[in-house]
Design an enzyme around this catalytic site. Structure first.
Site, PDB file in Angstrom:
ATOM      1  N   ASP A   1      -8.572   5.452  -4.454  1.00 38.77           N
ATOM      2  CA  ASP A   1      -7.841   6.629  -4.926  1.00 38.77           C
ATOM      3  C   ASP A   1      -8.515   7.130  -6.197  1.00 38.77           C
ATOM      4  O   ASP A   1      -8.625   6.405  -7.183  1.00 38.77           O
ATOM      5  CB  ASP A   1      -6.383   6.253  -5.211  1.00 38.77           C
ATOM      6  CG  ASP A   1      -5.456   7.454  -5.334  1.00 38.77           C
ATOM      7  OD1 ASP A   1      -5.952   8.526  -5.759  1.00 38.77           O
ATOM      8  OD2 ASP A   1      -4.264   7.326  -5.026  1.00 38.77           O
TER       9      ASP A   1
ATOM     10  N   ARG B   1      -7.564   9.959  -7.849  1.00 38.32           N
ATOM     11  CA  ARG B   1      -6.701  10.913  -8.547  1.00 38.32           C
ATOM     12  C   ARG B   1      -6.407  10.462  -9.982  1.00 38.32           C
ATOM     13  O   ARG B   1      -6.480   9.294 -10.301  1.00 38.32           O
ATOM     14  CB  ARG B   1      -5.378  11.085  -7.793  1.00 38.32           C
ATOM     15  CG  ARG B   1      -5.511  11.799  -6.469  1.00 38.32           C
ATOM     16  CD  ARG B   1      -4.200  11.810  -5.699  1.00 38.32           C
ATOM     17  NE  ARG B   1      -3.846  10.481  -5.224  1.00 38.32           N
ATOM     18  CZ  ARG B   1      -2.771  10.223  -4.469  1.00 38.32           C
ATOM     19  NH1 ARG B   1      -1.950  11.206  -4.141  1.00 38.32           N
ATOM     20  NH2 ARG B   1      -2.530   8.989  -4.083  1.00 38.32           N
TER      21      ARG B   1
END
Length: 361
Positions: free
Chosen positions: A293, A295
């Site tokens: 991930d 983000r």
């Protein structure tokens, strides 16, 4: 005079240059290199890079594992590009699209020792440009001279990171937008100072800033939110969160432009293609060279604080979002589950999120 571009502005320019296939000069502590994104490299520019000496292909350690190449570093692997190989070879190593059809990429020789900070910074820059995390680079004797002679952007990162820890966000405008879930809707537009994607806050009603607000951090999903894709649960989560806020009378949905877990839509489609070959969502990201991930959820906490909120009832199945909020000074009084949208096409995807990413499903 304030006409000279700042470090932040130069970084934004460098991102745009990489996306167009234009080289940039990166310099750290007197050492400089010409850098080009692998996926936008042309044969002509590869030949120009070779005019300065040995060409290296930088990939992430995640990608290096797939290639069975030694990284010798936690941040980057520097693969020596053979003198008789061209752009097709570089793309074949950088892009996993044909890994199963052509599993043998090597043997690949990688550089060991020396200063790999420019290569690592270039990878970070490519990621921030939503490109494959892979660059081609060649050292140059005088970065300033090369940049001036060829009209190239030069980034001196001796005393600065390639991407700031968190870009400052400023509200541009907000306006009333009646929604199907609530006529008392208002859309706030936030723009980061680093030239990155804008982010949005959908405010339902008039939430009391002194009370925990029902909130959701929702990452943009073009395929799920707009097209109704069945490969994920994003669309159902978006609509369910807004409906819950409408029923509650108040709420804030943060729509963060971090498509594909922060890797961008093009790379997300590359990951989907790998999933069609049998890899799960985490494995696909790793083969591309990304982490599980990519983000930055701090963006959400920053927007909430700018809106005047210090505590939330957070609609999420992801404990990492709760931990981030608390770490950034936004108190999570309650985690509100949001388990919707499971179906035949996304069951394996959701199972992977639970097993490998810790989502509470």
């Amino acid at each position: 005079m304030s006409l000279k571009p700042s470090q932040t502005e130069l970084t934004a320019r460098a991102r745009a240059d990489l996306r167009m296939g234009l080289p940039v000069v990166i310099e750290i502590a007197g050492t400089a290199a010409l850098v080009v994104a692998s996926e936008t490299l042309t044969p002509e520019r590869l030949a120009d890079l070779r005019g300065f000496g040995q060409v290296l292909l930088a990939v992430t350690p995640r990608r290096a594992v797939t290639l069975k190449a030694r990284a010798y570093s936690d941040s980057v692997a520097r693969i020596i590009v053979p003198g008789d190989e061209g752009v097709a070879w570089i793309i074949g190593v950088a892009d996993p699209a044909d890994d199963l059809r052509k599993p043998m990429k090597g043997p690949l020789m990688t550089e060991r020792g020396g200063d790999d900070r420019i290569a690592a910074a270039a990878i970070t820059l490519a990621k921030s440009a939503m490109l494959l995390p892979s660059v081609v680079l060649s050292c140059v004797p005088d970065g300033m001279a090369v940049a001036v002679e060829h009209g190239l952007t030069r980034l001196d990162l001796t005393h600065a990171p390639v991407v700031p820890p968190l870009a400052t966000l400023d509200e541009v405008i907000s306006a009333r937008v009646p929604l199907s879930v609530s006529e008392a809707g208002r859309l706030h537009i936030y723009r980061p100072e680093d030239g990155g994607e804008e982010h949005y806050a959908v405010e339902i009603g008039r939430p009391d800033r002194d009370q925990p607000v029902l909130a959701r951090l929702h990452s943009a999903c073009f395929t799920g939110d707009l097209l109704g894709s069945l490969k994920c649960d994003c669309g159902p989560q978006l609509r369910a969160a807004l409906a819950a806020m409408g029923e509650n009378g108040t709420g804030v949905l943060l729509y963060l432009n971090q498509e594909g877990r922060g890797i961008g839509l093009a790379n997300k489609m590359r990951a989907y293609s790998l999933q069609d070959q049998g890899f799960d969502t985490v494995e696909a990201n790793h083969r591309l060279g990304f982490e599980d991930d990519e983000r930055d959820f701090r963006i959400g906490s920053e927007i909430l604080k700018k809106m005047g909120f210090s505590s939330v009832r957070l609609m999420t199945n992801n404990p990492a979002k709760v931990a981030m909020m608390e770490a950034q000074g936004v108190h999570v009084t309650e985690r509100v589950p949001l388990q919707v949208g499971r179906g035949a096409h996304n069951a394996a995807y959701l199972d992977t999120k639970a097993a490998k990413s810790g989502h509470l499903l």
